[in-house]
Design an enzyme around this catalytic site. Structure first.
Site, PDB file in Angstrom:
ATOM      1  N   ASN A 117       1.064  -1.163   0.541  1.00  0.00           N
ATOM      2  CA  ASN A 117       0.211   0.072  -0.460  1.00  0.00           C
ATOM      3  C   ASN A 117       0.788   1.019   0.098  1.00  0.00           C
ATOM      4  O   ASN A 117       1.805   1.406   1.019  1.00  0.00           O
ATOM      5  CB  ASN A 117      -0.701   0.006   0.891  1.00  0.00           C
ATOM      6  N   GLU A 118       0.287   2.056  -0.872  1.00  0.00           N
ATOM      7  CA  GLU A 118       1.237   3.141  -1.121  1.00  0.00           C
ATOM      8  C   GLU A 118       2.836   3.058  -0.652  1.00  0.00           C
ATOM      9  O   GLU A 118       3.492   4.336  -0.211  1.00  0.00           O
ATOM     10  CB  GLU A 118       0.769   4.847  -0.186  1.00  0.00           C
ATOM     11  N   ASN A 175      -5.675   4.845  -5.005  1.00  0.00           N
ATOM     12  CA  ASN A 175      -5.590   5.828  -3.310  1.00  0.00           C
ATOM     13  C   ASN A 175      -5.658   7.157  -4.080  1.00  0.00           C
ATOM     14  O   ASN A 175      -4.687   7.835  -4.144  1.00  0.00           O
ATOM     15  CB  ASN A 175      -5.078   5.372  -1.947  1.00  0.00           C
ATOM     16  N   TRP A 193     -12.255   4.727   2.100  1.00  0.00           N
ATOM     17  CA  TRP A 193     -11.867   4.815   2.928  1.00  0.00           C
ATOM     18  C   TRP A 193     -12.206   5.696   4.153  1.00  0.00           C
ATOM     19  O   TRP A 193     -12.286   7.197   3.828  1.00  0.00           O
ATOM     20  CB  TRP A 193     -10.716   5.553   3.068  1.00  0.00           C
TER      21      TRP A 193
HETATM   22  C1  GCU Z   1      -3.567   6.695   2.554  1.00  0.00           C
HETATM   23  C2  GCU Z   1      -3.349   4.895   3.109  1.00  0.00           C
HETATM   24  C3  GCU Z   1      -4.171   5.585   4.621  1.00  0.00           C
HETATM   25  C4  GCU Z   1      -4.394   6.357   5.823  1.00  0.00           C
HETATM   26  C5  GCU Z   1      -4.635   6.955   4.511  1.00  0.00           C
HETATM   27  C6  GCU Z   1      -5.450   8.753   5.121  1.00  0.00           C
HETATM   28  O1  GCU Z   1      -3.496   6.346   1.160  1.00  0.00           O
HETATM   29  O2  GCU Z   1      -3.093   4.489   2.827  1.00  0.00           O
HETATM   30  O3  GCU Z   1      -3.726   4.088   5.323  1.00  0.00           O
HETATM   31  O4  GCU Z   1      -5.552   6.307   6.594  1.00  0.00           O
HETATM   32  O5  GCU Z   1      -4.494   7.936   2.916  1.00  0.00           O
HETATM   33  O6  GCU Z   1      -4.598  10.067   4.698  1.00  0.00           O
HETATM   34  O7  GCU Z   1      -6.615   8.975   5.917  1.00  0.00           O
END
Ligand code: GCU
Length: 752
Positions: free
Chosen positions: A372-373, A427, A507
């Site tokens: 991830n990222e 993302n 998210w």
């Molecule tokens: C990211 C990440 C998450 C994080 C989210 C955010 O892209 O993958 O772990 O919590 O963005 O900034 O809220």
């Protein structure tokens, strides 16, 4: 036959690195598993929760054993490095805080036994995760079992799996179910039984027993509508007797990805629309109970999602089981995140092996997430090689599922890393951290145009909302429930217009702890959840998704917390999956509206209003009132200023800089650039570790450069105090404008 005994009760806990020999003599607490030592300090902000080594101890009498029996301990999750001692013999070290592991303790057993476990969540450079936007709670936070198996048994020693692997291949109405088990010790055969189908007995050859059964008129595992599960058992036969047994459920389904039409389940288009989940909760951290997991799943079901991204690590077996039962399509991943560590390669490999071996039989899982990222701090050759190894490994271990990755939105779409996994995902946070809502649309249009044959999805998107914060004028960076709605209304439309997106995951379903954050009126919490951290409050955006996804009829009035309103005329918003709703004010019909999902009404405010909405057999009600002054409690501290230049001491002198200038112009003067950078460093420190590390891509630097400092301050959501804004502007006012230099775009660290 095997015996499985839960041993969660009565552990000693020493919150200090005392060493194995001292655990039973040092001052300790009595605890039960699941347990974490960061339930409080991991959620209260400051990025100062205890990260280090703590000790657990437990005494037990030797269980009754038959000749040759083997005794294992099974830990379902201890974050993040665990070492296990029995009677002063160190028996294992396990790196990885989210996967199960076992250890054979037979040879170390005495009549009375001392079991000691050290758990370390301290920083290091080899075990993932080390840098991420969530709290790494330390502790033995998932169940612990003692498993007693006969001398010959289904394998217990391979990456925490249960030695039983099931694959099904579907041909029209028939499924061929391949059953494979791995055996330790001598045995002649394995008998496989699928309930309601039949059984087959096959020999054990070189420790492996392979067989198959045909399921005619197969009942498919068909997502949320019909998640049918078959029950399989494997019995180990020695000298004509069944001596060991393992059970597993499985489902028969096919799935595929189409570059234009997205995801297909069992041959039909099945757009994946859902949420991501972190496992933690307020007050308990990661030491959650089965009831809590069940509650999470019920909420995800209520919203009508058909997919869950289980981020950013391996979740509890119980939760994967729930996903199978509820028909959720799952993206499963390892915590290879944010910052690549050259010394962490081995750990990514073992965590990937554990993920696949332990979860192979879950029909809900349809892809393995490599990372991830991971490009946030830059892409190196070593990072690329690490990903190739993981990608090949996943293919070798499982030819039935593709690999995927969640790319950071600053990873340029031409980078080779983008195309490394089988299916791609980004993302994106345009309209929250940076840029405008429509930048999300443009991003996917560009990608799809340039790479029409690639499978692309949206792995994360979201905006923070604190239910206390309310407004009549929602804006990016205000942390209100209203802006979260505006944001998600756009993103829902954006994805509906792009059916090629193979999945979209909000998210996040729930607020979660990120102890390094201090923003949006809360310390230590990422508030992008559709439901609060305690699972008690469903934010308005929850109902927007419910209206779009769920078939359960309902109607919801937004703005329940926006009680005292100052505006002359207010907006009343309704989310519903009915196509006609009626709004009543103090018992009188205001308007009947027909539409789709989102209904907005205007209402003149005067005194008190009891607002009611009716749709079909459903109704909802709120009370609001007109107040002479805006209620300050609804505003984010530090964000009360609407127009900076209405404030005293705020000037914009001719020929000198001010916060009204775009960043590209400010960067022409090193002196002005320094003032800007200092402010950015301060603001970043409020958004946790990850924000501090982010390396910008050129395209993002370009977007940032076009913004005014004033716009950046708004986006920072009150994390830059008023006094600092005034000071920054005053300092800029002292610097003469430089007009004729072209600033080179650098991959600088200047986003907030
Ligand atoms: C990211 C990440 C998450 C994080 C989210 C955010 O892209 O993958 O772990 O919590 O963005 O900034 O809220």
């Amino acid at each position: 036959m095997r015996k499985t005994i839960l041993i969660n009760e009565n552990w000693k806990f020493v919150k200090e690195n005392v060493g194995a020999a001292e655990v039973f003599t040092a001052p300790s607490d009595k605890v039960n598993i699941p347990h974490t030592w960061n339930a409080i300090d991991g959620q209260d902000g400051g990025n100062d929760y205890y990260r280090g080594t703590c000790w657990y101890g437990k005494t037990f009498s030797k269980p009754e054993l038959n000749n040759g029996d083997q005794v294992y301990l099974e830990f379902r999750g201890a974050n993040s490095t665990a070492e296990v001692w029995v009677n002063n013999h160190k028996l294992c070290t396990h790196d990885g805080g989210y996967s199960a592991f076992r250890i054979n303790i037979t040879d170390a057993l005495q009549e009375e036994n001392e079991l000691v476990v050290s758990v370390d969540n301290g920083p290091n450079d080899r075990v993932y995760p080390q840098m991420a936007d969530f709290t790494f709670y330390g502790g033995i936070y998932r169940d612990v079992y003692m498993v007693i198996v006969p001398n010959s048994h289904f394998d217990m020693d391979y990456f925490g799996g249960n030695g039983f692997q099931i694959t099904s291949e579907i041909n029209e109405k028939t499924a061929v179910v391949s059953l494979k088990s791995y055996v330790s010790g001598e045995a002649e055969a394995v008998r496989y039984t699928i309930s309601g189908v039949g059984n087959v007995q096959v020999p054990v050859i070189d420790g492996v027993a392979s067989g198959s059964l045909i399921v005619s008129e197969v009942h498919l595992w068909d997502g949320v509508e019909d998640p049918y599960l078959y029950q399989a058992k494997a019995e180990l036969i020695k000298n004509g007797h069944v001596i060991d047994q393992v059970d597993s459920r499985f489902g028969c389904r096919t799935f595929s990805f189409d570059k234009d039409k997205g995801f297909f389940l069992n041959g039909r288009s099945y757009p994946l629309r859902g949420v991501s989940r972190h496992q933690d909760r307020i007050g308990v951290g990661n030491a959650i109970t089965k009831e809590m997991m069940q509650e999470d799943m019920e909420l995800i079901k209520e919203i009508g999602a058909n997919t869950i991204r289980l981020a950013h690590y391996q979740h509890d077996q119980y939760f994967y089981d729930l996903c199978d039962q509820y028909g959720m399509i799952v993206w499963a991943e390892i915590p290879y995140i944010t910052e690549h560590m050259p010394n962490g390669r081995e750990n990514t490999i073992s965590q990937m092996k554990e993920l696949i071996v332990q979860n192979f039989n879950h029909p809900s899982i349809i892809c393995w997430g490599l990372s991830n990222e991971i490009s946030v701090t830059g892409v190196t050759d070593d990072l690329m090689e690490n990903h190739k190894i993981l990608n090949d490994l996943a293919h070798k271990m499982d030819h039935t599922r593709p690999t995927t990755m969640a790319h950071a939105f600053m990873l340029e779409i031409d980078e080779p890393l983008v195309f490394l996994p089988d299916v791609m995902s980004y993302n994106l946070y345009y309209g929250w951290y940076l840029g405008n809502l429509t930048d999300n649309d443009v991003f996917f249009d560009d990608f799809h145009k340039k790479y029409p044959d690639k499978i692309i999805g949206l792995a994360e998107y979201g905006a923070d909302a604190n239910p206390r914060l309310q407004t009549a004028m929602p804006e990016k960076g205000d942390y209100t429930e209203q802006y979260q709605c505006v944001y998600h209304e756009h993103l829902i439309q954006m994805s509906a217009e792009r059916p090629y997106l193979w999945s979209t995951h909000v998210w996040n379903m729930f607020d979660f702890a990120a102890d390094g954050r201090d923003e949006g009126g809360k310390n230590g919490i990422n508030q992008k959840g559709l439901v609060t951290f305690d699972r008690k409050y469903k934010k308005d955006a929850f109902f927007l998704y419910k209206a779009n996804w769920s078939k359960e009829p309902f109607v919801h009035l937004c703005g329940r917390n926006y009680i005292e309103r100052h505006e002359e005329e207010t907006e009343v918003k309704v989310y519903s999956n009915y196509d006609t709703v009626e709004l009543y004010n103090n018992g009188e019909l205001v308007e009947k509206q027909s539409g789709e999902k989102v209904f907005t009404f205007k209402l003149k405010l005067q005194g008190n209003h009891r607002i009611e909405v009716k749709a079909g057999n459903c109704s909802d009600e709120i009370t609001i009132c007109k107040v002479p002054e805006p209620n300050k409690a609804y505003q984010l501290e530090g964000r009360e200023v609407i127009n900076w230049f209405d404030e005293p001491d705020m000037n914009c002198p001719e020929g000198y800089y001010s916060i009204k200038d775009v960043m590209a112009d400010i960067r022409k003067s090193p002196e002005a650039a320094k003032i800007l950078d200092d402010m950015i460093i301060y603001a970043k420190s409020k958004r946790g570790d990850v924000a501090k590390k982010v390396k910008q891509s050129k395209s993002m630097a370009k977007a940032m450069n076009a913004m005014t400092v004033e716009a950046l301050i708004k986006q920072a959501g009150g994390s830059i105090p008023k006094s600092m804004v005034v000071e920054v502007n005053k300092s800029l006012n002292r610097v003469k404008k430089v007009n004729d230099i072209v600033v080179e775009l650098k991959e600088e660290n200047y986003s907030i």
